[in-house]
Scaffold this motif. Structure first.
Motif, mmCIF file in Angstrom:
data_model
loop_
_atom_site.group_PDB
_atom_site.id
_atom_site.type_symbol
_atom_site.label_atom_id
_atom_site.label_comp_id
_atom_site.label_asym_id
_atom_site.label_seq_id
_atom_site.Cartn_x
_atom_site.Cartn_y
_atom_site.Cartn_z
ATOM 1 N N LYS A 1 -6.862 2.397 0.108
ATOM 2 C CA LYS A 1 -6.166 3.334 -0.781
ATOM 3 C C LYS A 1 -5.370 2.566 -1.840
ATOM 4 N N CYS B 1 -6.080 -1.293 -1.414
ATOM 5 C CA CYS B 1 -5.533 -1.914 -0.210
ATOM 6 C C CYS B 1 -6.674 -2.515 0.621
ATOM 7 N N CYS C 1 0.853 -1.190 0.000
ATOM 8 C CA CYS C 1 0.000 0.000 0.000
ATOM 9 C C CYS C 1 0.890 1.241 0.000
ATOM 10 N N HIS D 1 1.068 -1.379 4.194
ATOM 11 C CA HIS D 1 0.685 -2.784 4.359
ATOM 12 C C HIS D 1 1.192 -3.595 3.165
ATOM 13 N N GLN E 1 -6.678 -3.100 3.753
ATOM 14 C CA GLN E 1 -6.727 -2.526 5.107
ATOM 15 C C GLN E 1 -7.278 -1.110 5.123
ATOM 16 N N CYS E 2 -6.740 -0.250 4.247
ATOM 17 C CA CYS E 2 -7.153 1.157 4.314
ATOM 18 C C CYS E 2 -7.962 1.612 3.102
ATOM 19 N N SER F 1 0.009 4.230 0.969
ATOM 20 C CA SER F 1 -0.217 5.145 2.091
ATOM 21 C C SER F 1 0.056 4.500 3.454
ATOM 22 N N CYS F 2 -0.458 3.295 3.712
ATOM 23 C CA CYS F 2 -0.282 2.692 5.049
ATOM 24 C C CYS F 2 0.913 1.736 5.127
#
Length: 99
Positions: free
Chosen positions: A34, A29, A8, A13, A31-32, A10-11
């Motif tokens: 993005k 992603c 990812c 992951h 998880q987030c 941004s995060c």
């Protein structure tokens, strides 16, 4: 089917996805939600299966070229004298017959 690595943007992951080569790359992603980027991995190394392909192999059979020794037993000359023994009790021994 190959395994692709994703990260990812941004995060951060990271995860792997088992996908067909014709599948489109993942974009979101898990998880987030993005944007993802697909990572380039080295893949697997070369795997040798079966016999052969080694420096010590020779054409037409197995054997060790590196040792310099043949797999064949040594031939003994019939005219050469028998080795001396140290008092063996074998009746077929030429040394024991002369004693």
């Amino acid at each position: 089917m190959p395994t692709y690595g994703y990260e990812c943007k941004s995060c951060g992951h990271t995860f792997d996805a088992f996908q067909s080569m014709s599948d489109a790359p993942l974009k979101i992603c898990p998880q987030c939600g993005k944007e993802l980027r697909r990572l380039i991995n080295g893949g697997t190394g070369i795997i040798f299966k079966g016999s052969g392909f080694y420096v010590t192999d020779k054409k037409g059979g197995s054997g060790s070229v590196a040792s310099g020794k043949s797999d064949k037993p040594e031939k003994k000359d019939a005219s050469s004298p028998a080795p001396a023994c140290a008092g063996c009790a074998d009746s077929s021994c030429p040394k024991a017959a002369n004693s």
